[in-house]
Design a protein around this motif. Structure first.
Motif, PDB file in Angstrom:
ATOM      1  N   GLN A 242       0.598   9.443  24.187  1.00 47.41           N
ATOM      2  CA  GLN A 242       0.827   9.216  22.761  1.00 47.41           C
ATOM      3  C   GLN A 242      -0.472   8.694  22.144  1.00 47.41           C
ATOM      4  O   GLN A 242      -0.638   7.500  21.887  1.00 47.41           O
ATOM      5  CB  GLN A 242       1.974   8.217  22.573  1.00 47.41           C
ATOM      6  N   PHE A 243      -1.422   9.597  21.916  1.00 46.90           N
ATOM      7  CA  PHE A 243      -2.762   9.172  21.506  1.00 46.90           C
ATOM      8  C   PHE A 243      -2.786   8.551  20.112  1.00 46.90           C
ATOM      9  O   PHE A 243      -3.554   7.619  19.860  1.00 46.90           O
ATOM     10  CB  PHE A 243      -3.728  10.350  21.566  1.00 46.90           C
ATOM     11  N   GLU A 244      -1.983   9.049  19.199  1.00 43.59           N
ATOM     12  CA  GLU A 244      -1.961   8.458  17.862  1.00 43.59           C
ATOM     13  C   GLU A 244      -1.453   7.024  17.918  1.00 43.59           C
ATOM     14  O   GLU A 244      -2.024   6.120  17.294  1.00 43.59           O
ATOM     15  CB  GLU A 244      -1.097   9.300  16.922  1.00 43.59           C
ATOM     16  N   THR A 245      -0.392   6.815  18.670  1.00 41.70           N
ATOM     17  CA  THR A 245       0.135   5.461  18.846  1.00 41.70           C
ATOM     18  C   THR A 245      -0.891   4.577  19.555  1.00 41.70           C
ATOM     19  O   THR A 245      -1.097   3.414  19.173  1.00 41.70           O
ATOM     20  CB  THR A 245       1.436   5.499  19.662  1.00 41.70           C
ATOM     21  N   ALA A 246      -1.539   5.122  20.580  1.00 37.06           N
ATOM     22  CA  ALA A 246      -2.544   4.359  21.317  1.00 37.06           C
ATOM     23  C   ALA A 246      -3.704   3.950  20.413  1.00 37.06           C
ATOM     24  O   ALA A 246      -4.212   2.825  20.512  1.00 37.06           O
ATOM     25  CB  ALA A 246      -3.048   5.168  22.499  1.00 37.06           C
ATOM     26  N   THR A 247      -4.128   4.841  19.537  1.00 35.30           N
ATOM     27  CA  THR A 247      -5.212   4.510  18.608  1.00 35.30           C
ATOM     28  C   THR A 247      -4.790   3.385  17.672  1.00 35.30           C
ATOM     29  O   THR A 247      -5.554   2.438  17.428  1.00 35.30           O
ATOM     30  CB  THR A 247      -5.636   5.748  17.809  1.00 35.30           C
ATOM     31  N   LYS A 248      -3.578   3.463  17.161  1.00 32.69           N
ATOM     32  CA  LYS A 248      -3.077   2.411  16.280  1.00 32.69           C
ATOM     33  C   LYS A 248      -3.001   1.080  17.020  1.00 32.69           C
ATOM     34  O   LYS A 248      -3.446   0.035  16.515  1.00 32.69           O
ATOM     35  CB  LYS A 248      -1.704   2.800  15.744  1.00 32.69           C
ATOM     36  N   LEU A 249      -2.445   1.090  18.243  1.00 30.60           N
ATOM     37  CA  LEU A 249      -2.309  -0.142  19.015  1.00 30.60           C
ATOM     38  C   LEU A 249      -3.674  -0.675  19.454  1.00 30.60           C
ATOM     39  O   LEU A 249      -3.911  -1.892  19.433  1.00 30.60           O
ATOM     40  CB  LEU A 249      -1.428   0.111  20.241  1.00 30.60           C
ATOM     41  N   GLY A 250      -4.569   0.224  19.857  1.00 29.26           N
ATOM     42  CA  GLY A 250      -5.894  -0.205  20.295  1.00 29.26           C
ATOM     43  C   GLY A 250      -6.695  -0.832  19.175  1.00 29.26           C
ATOM     44  O   GLY A 250      -7.332  -1.884  19.357  1.00 29.26           O
ATOM     45  N   ASN A 251      -6.690  -0.202  17.998  1.00 28.07           N
ATOM     46  CA  ASN A 251      -7.406  -0.769  16.854  1.00 28.07           C
ATOM     47  C   ASN A 251      -6.829  -2.122  16.448  1.00 28.07           C
ATOM     48  O   ASN A 251      -7.567  -3.061  16.130  1.00 28.07           O
ATOM     49  CB  ASN A 251      -7.359   0.197  15.674  1.00 28.07           C
ATOM     50  N   ALA A 252      -5.495  -2.228  16.481  1.00 26.12           N
ATOM     51  CA  ALA A 252      -4.848  -3.497  16.134  1.00 26.12           C
ATOM     52  C   ALA A 252      -5.211  -4.586  17.143  1.00 26.12           C
ATOM     53  O   ALA A 252      -5.399  -5.750  16.774  1.00 26.12           O
ATOM     54  CB  ALA A 252      -3.338  -3.312  16.068  1.00 26.12           C
ATOM     55  N   LEU A 253      -5.318  -4.203  18.404  1.00 25.70           N
ATOM     56  CA  LEU A 253      -5.664  -5.156  19.453  1.00 25.70           C
ATOM     57  C   LEU A 253      -7.090  -5.675  19.270  1.00 25.70           C
ATOM     58  O   LEU A 253      -7.355  -6.878  19.420  1.00 25.70           O
ATOM     59  CB  LEU A 253      -5.513  -4.487  20.813  1.00 25.70           C
ATOM     60  N   VAL A 254      -8.000  -4.796  18.921  1.00 27.09           N
ATOM     61  CA  VAL A 254      -9.380  -5.212  18.661  1.00 27.09           C
ATOM     62  C   VAL A 254      -9.427  -6.155  17.465  1.00 27.09           C
ATOM     63  O   VAL A 254     -10.069  -7.217  17.502  1.00 27.09           O
ATOM     64  CB  VAL A 254     -10.284  -3.982  18.419  1.00 27.09           C
ATOM     65  N   GLU A 255      -8.742  -5.794  16.394  1.00 31.83           N
ATOM     66  CA  GLU A 255      -8.732  -6.632  15.196  1.00 31.83           C
ATOM     67  C   GLU A 255      -8.116  -8.001  15.478  1.00 31.83           C
ATOM     68  O   GLU A 255      -8.592  -9.026  14.981  1.00 31.83           O
ATOM     69  CB  GLU A 255      -7.970  -5.933  14.063  1.00 31.83           C
ATOM     70  N   ARG A 256      -7.075  -8.047  16.283  1.00 31.79           N
ATOM     71  CA  ARG A 256      -6.440  -9.321  16.620  1.00 31.79           C
ATOM     72  C   ARG A 256      -7.389 -10.202  17.437  1.00 31.79           C
ATOM     73  O   ARG A 256      -7.490 -11.414  17.203  1.00 31.79           O
ATOM     74  CB  ARG A 256      -5.143  -9.086  17.387  1.00 31.79           C
ATOM     75  N   THR A 257      -8.092  -9.593  18.372  1.00 29.78           N
ATOM     76  CA  THR A 257      -9.049 -10.348  19.187  1.00 29.78           C
ATOM     77  C   THR A 257     -10.135 -10.956  18.312  1.00 29.78           C
ATOM     78  O   THR A 257     -10.488 -12.143  18.457  1.00 29.78           O
ATOM     79  CB  THR A 257      -9.690  -9.443  20.252  1.00 29.78           C
ATOM     80  N   LEU A 258     -10.661 -10.183  17.380  1.00 31.17           N
ATOM     81  CA  LEU A 258     -11.691 -10.687  16.472  1.00 31.17           C
ATOM     82  C   LEU A 258     -11.150 -11.803  15.588  1.00 31.17           C
ATOM     83  O   LEU A 258     -11.818 -12.827  15.366  1.00 31.17           O
ATOM     84  CB  LEU A 258     -12.239  -9.554  15.606  1.00 31.17           C
ATOM     85  N   ALA A 259      -9.922 -11.625  15.089  1.00 24.16           N
ATOM     86  CA  ALA A 259      -9.328 -12.642  14.218  1.00 24.16           C
ATOM     87  C   ALA A 259      -9.085 -13.948  14.967  1.00 24.16           C
ATOM     88  O   ALA A 259      -9.352 -15.040  14.443  1.00 24.16           O
ATOM     89  CB  ALA A 259      -8.020 -12.117  13.625  1.00 24.16           C
ATOM     90  N   LEU A 260      -8.604 -13.856  16.203  1.00 23.10           N
ATOM     91  CA  LEU A 260      -8.379 -15.065  16.999  1.00 23.10           C
ATOM     92  C   LEU A 260      -9.695 -15.781  17.275  1.00 23.10           C
ATOM     93  O   LEU A 260      -9.722 -17.012  17.430  1.00 23.10           O
ATOM     94  CB  LEU A 260      -7.699 -14.706  18.326  1.00 23.10           C
ATOM     95  N   GLY A 261     -10.774 -15.020  17.335  1.00 20.04           N
ATOM     96  CA  GLY A 261     -12.088 -15.600  17.577  1.00 20.04           C
ATOM     97  C   GLY A 261     -12.829 -15.996  16.328  1.00 20.04           C
ATOM     98  O   GLY A 261     -14.049 -16.215  16.372  1.00 20.04           O
ATOM     99  N   GLY A 262     -12.131 -16.082  15.203  1.00 23.28           N
ATOM    100  CA  GLY A 262     -12.770 -16.540  13.976  1.00 23.28           C
ATOM    101  C   GLY A 262     -13.597 -15.488  13.275  1.00 23.28           C
ATOM    102  O   GLY A 262     -14.352 -15.797  12.355  1.00 23.28           O
ATOM    103  N   GLY A 263     -13.465 -14.236  13.712  1.00 20.33           N
ATOM    104  CA  GLY A 263     -14.178 -13.146  13.050  1.00 20.33           C
ATOM    105  C   GLY A 263     -15.574 -12.925  13.580  1.00 20.33           C
ATOM    106  O   GLY A 263     -16.476 -12.540  12.825  1.00 20.33           O
ATOM    107  N   PHE A 264     -15.786 -13.130  14.902  1.00 17.11           N
ATOM    108  CA  PHE A 264     -17.110 -12.854  15.471  1.00 17.11           C
ATOM    109  C   PHE A 264     -17.417 -11.375  15.352  1.00 17.11           C
ATOM    110  O   PHE A 264     -16.527 -10.531  15.225  1.00 17.11           O
ATOM    111  CB  PHE A 264     -17.196 -13.331  16.929  1.00 17.11           C
ATOM    112  N   ASP A 265     -18.695 -11.044  15.393  1.00 20.02           N
ATOM    113  CA  ASP A 265     -19.121  -9.665  15.232  1.00 20.02           C
ATOM    114  C   ASP A 265     -18.773  -8.853  16.467  1.00 20.02           C
ATOM    115  O   ASP A 265     -19.195  -9.185  17.576  1.00 20.02           O
ATOM    116  CB  ASP A 265     -20.628  -9.615  14.969  1.00 20.02           C
ATOM    117  N   LEU A 266     -18.034  -7.787  16.279  1.00 21.15           N
ATOM    118  CA  LEU A 266     -17.629  -6.922  17.378  1.00 21.15           C
ATOM    119  C   LEU A 266     -18.829  -6.389  18.141  1.00 21.15           C
ATOM    120  O   LEU A 266     -18.761  -6.186  19.349  1.00 21.15           O
ATOM    121  CB  LEU A 266     -16.804  -5.756  16.812  1.00 21.15           C
TER     122      LEU A 266
END
Length: 460
Positions: A262-286
């Motif tokens: 399910q690549f479309e779902t995986a892309t949505k979940l993967g992007n959300a996971l990256v954004e969540r990680t950055l947000a938890l870290g105070g918005g550090f540069d990816l």
């Protein structure tokens, strides 16, 4: 005089000064820019238009006729550079990373000549691709949806460029890029290889010699997990937050490994996971764990939207310059491609004896050293498909001169070279321009990486 010849460019957004490409100021390099028009695959009468900007090597003279130095021109390596995104214009790489010009971060958008340009000893060709990126556009907004369509369109674009400039058609060709180009580069290389083997005589056989990718988005499943671990190791997320991210990562994996994936779902979940990680870290540069903001683009956008710049580069005034990073219509069209694993393409290219360089900046969290190391460790089967542990056992040398700090860490075996570059983020040529140019030339010209094997030193 070729219709796509670039004679000068504005030296700032206001166009109050010009940089003449035929003076010593610009190192006397021939330059061409424009579009290759490619018929639409499914819509009769419509066309796609891929934009290129070419710089001849400084080893050649723009004041000597092409026919009088054809052997020199055709024997000089040609580097193709592609940025990623999806949707990132390669002109950003030109002005911020490895091209003949640099854009200052001042409001005026002052352009200067870069001394570390990659066209010092090689021809350099930038492409905005796929359509919808940079100055590349489609009559009917025909965005590519997979690497198959993307690589075919790009191959046709290369054919158009070399038909216009046959003096470069025999040059040893090296296909290079970074980030999402970790998908573009091997797919295009495979297409070139296939067409070279089956192309009729009236099309140009491209002299592909090797591929190079910096901080490549190759196996997203590995890169996303490495991002979580790196954020935890550097203290941007705590243990409980890491466990929460691992739980979400399991959902992401489930979408990837379902049948069918399910690549479309995986892309949505993967992007959300990256954004969540950055947000938890105070918005550090990816792209650089040391920073809170990405590299400054300065006035690049108003510069490329300037009518004077478009006129200098033979771009129709109605064409806009588009730049996006994993968002917008280009990324949306590639939603099924985004999280797919393309590592097998690298194995196929190695198997066909193409030379390969993969390098990484060690502070990149998006697709840095650890993910590249793990991907390569899984590619130990090539050259007949036999298990080959010699890659894993190859010495990892410290690359340095007699004095000074290490420039990098290099592992080489047969046609594969891996380099880790210290004190660098995602865009290695921007952070370490001199080291990166030396690296790319060492690889292309098969020059040594001077240094030592630390394990051997420890044994002595």
């Amino acid at each position: 005089m070729p219709s796509d010849l670039v004679t000068s460019i504005p030296a700032n957004v206001a166009n109050t000064l010009q940089i003449d490409l035929n003076t010593e100021q610009a190192k006397k390099a021939r330059s061409y820019a424009g579009h290759v028009d490619i018929p639409s695959a499914g819509n009769s009468g419509a066309e796609n238009h891929l934009f290129y900007w070419f710089f001849e090597s400084q080893t050649c003279s723009p004041n000597v006729a092409v026919d009088d130095q054809r052997d020199l021109i055709s024997g000089t390596p040609l580097i193709i550079w592609l940025n990623g995104g999806p949707g990132a214009s390669s002109l950003v790489g030109l002005f911020l990373e490895n091209g003949p010009f640099a854009m200052g971060d001042d409001a005026a958008g002052t352009v200067s000549v870069r001394s570390e340009s990659w066209n010092q000893e090689a021809h350099l060709l930038y492409w905005d691709q796929p359509v919808g990126t940079g100055y590349s556009y489609s009559d009917i907004q025909e965005y590519v949806q997979d690497e198959e369509a993307l690589s075919q369109m790009f191959w046709e674009g290369l054919q158009g460029f070399f038909e216009l400039h046959p003096e470069y058609a025999e040059c040893p060709l090296y296909l290079c890029g970074e980030s999402y180009a970790g998908k573009y580069v091997p797919a295009i290389a495979k297409r070139i290889d296939e067409r070279n083997r089956e192309t009729p005589g009236h099309r140009i056989r491209l002299n592909l010699r090797g591929v190079s990718v910096g901080n490549g988005w190759i196996t997203p499943e590995v890169s996303v997990r490495a991002l979580i671990d790196y954020a935890y190791t550097t203290g941007f997320v705590g243990r409980r937050q890491r466990e929460d991210l691992y739980g979400r990562y399991a959902e992401f994996q489930e979408a990837l490994h379902s049948q069918p994936p399910q690549f479309e779902t995986a892309t949505k979940l993967g992007n959300a996971l990256v954004e969540r990680t950055l947000a938890l870290g105070g918005g550090f540069d990816l792209y650089d764990v040391r920073r809170w903001d990405d590299l400054p683009f300065g006035a690049l956008r108003p510069y490329f939207l300037s009518p004077a710049v478009k006129a200098a580069l033979h771009v129709p005034d109605e064409v806009t310059w588009e730049f996006s990073d994993n968002e917008g219509p280009v990324a949306e069209a590639l939603v099924r491609d985004n999280m797919a694993d393309c590592s097998q393409l690298y194995a196929e290219l190695l198997d066909k004896e193409y030379r390969m360089l993969l390098y990484t900046g060690n502070f990149d969290t998006a697709c840095g050293y650890r993910s590249t190391e793990e991907i390569l460790s899984d590619l130990t089967k090539w050259g007949g498909g036999q298990e080959d542990e010699n890659w894993l056992d190859a010495p990892r040398r410290v690359w340095k001169q007699a004095q000074g700090d290490p420039k990098g860490f290099v592992r080489q075996y047969r046609n594969l070279t891996q380099v880790s570059v210290p004190d660098s983020g995602h865009e290695v040529p921007a952070f370490q321009p001199r080291i990166c140019r030396e690296m790319i030339y060492n690889w292309i010209f098969e020059r040594p990486f001077p240094g030592y094997d630390p394990e051997q030193s420890l044994r002595e």
